[in-house]
Design a protein around this motif. Structure first.
Motif, short mmCIF file in Angstrom:
data_model
loop_
_atom_site.label_atom_id
_atom_site.label_comp_id
_atom_site.label_asym_id
_atom_site.label_seq_id
_atom_site.Cartn_x
_atom_site.Cartn_y
_atom_site.Cartn_z
N GLN A 1 0.82 -1.21 0.00
CA GLN A 1 0.00 0.00 0.00
C GLN A 1 0.86 1.26 0.00
O GLN A 1 0.57 2.22 -0.73
N LEU B 1 0.98 4.04 -3.01
CA LEU B 1 0.70 5.45 -2.79
C LEU B 1 1.87 6.31 -3.25
O LEU B 1 1.67 7.36 -3.89
N GLN C 1 1.78 6.50 -7.00
CA GLN C 1 0.71 7.42 -7.41
C GLN C 1 1.15 8.87 -7.29
O GLN C 1 0.94 9.68 -8.20
N ARG C 2 1.75 9.20 -6.15
CA ARG C 2 2.19 10.58 -5.91
C ARG C 2 3.22 11.01 -6.95
O ARG C 2 3.15 12.11 -7.49
N GLU D 1 -0.92 15.54 -3.69
CA GLU D 1 -1.74 15.44 -2.49
C GLU D 1 -3.10 14.81 -2.78
O GLU D 1 -3.80 14.39 -1.86
N SER D 2 -3.47 14.74 -4.06
CA SER D 2 -4.76 14.13 -4.40
C SER D 2 -4.67 12.61 -4.49
O SER D 2 -5.70 11.94 -4.63
N ALA D 3 -3.46 12.06 -4.37
CA ALA D 3 -3.30 10.61 -4.37
C ALA D 3 -3.93 10.04 -3.11
O ALA D 3 -3.88 10.66 -2.05
N GLN D 4 -4.54 8.88 -3.24
CA GLN D 4 -5.23 8.25 -2.11
C GLN D 4 -4.73 6.83 -1.93
O GLN D 4 -4.52 6.11 -2.92
N ALA D 5 -4.56 6.45 -0.68
CA ALA D 5 -4.18 5.06 -0.38
C ALA D 5 -5.31 4.15 -0.84
O ALA D 5 -6.48 4.43 -0.63
N ARG D 6 -4.93 3.07 -1.49
CA ARG D 6 -5.90 2.10 -1.96
C ARG D 6 -6.04 0.98 -0.92
O ARG D 6 -5.12 0.71 -0.16
#
Length: 82
Positions: free
Chosen positions: A48, A52, A55-56, A67-72
């Motif tokens: 995870q 993340l 994604q960032r 900052e709009s990246a979200q943990a999946r």
């Protein structure tokens, strides 16, 4: 809010704990169910964190707000094919 530096720090912590558990197991240390459960949880959390962080970095590379990246969820991250 999580930044790259804190994510990398958390990854380092998780890797250290994972290494400690694997070393203990390899040296014939007590391999109980709690340790196996913890090792599996470490693997999932590491996946995870890496997800993340990727994604960032991708968002930053393409001019989006990292900052709009979200943990999946674990289910999503563990469902990826390597």
């Amino acid at each position: 809010m999580t930044d790259d530096k804190s994510l990398l720090h958390r990854i380092d912590e998780l890797v250290a704990e994972e290494h400690e558990l694997r070393t203990k197991h390899a040296s014939g240390g007590n391999d109980d169910q709690d340790e196996r459960t913890r090792l599996r949880a470490l693997e999932v959390e590491l996946d995870q964190c890496w997800d993340l962080l990727r994604q960032r970095r991708a968002k930053r590379e393409f001019g989006e707000d990292p900052e709009s990246a979200q943990a999946r969820s674990a289910d999503v991250v563990e469902g990826y094919i390597n």
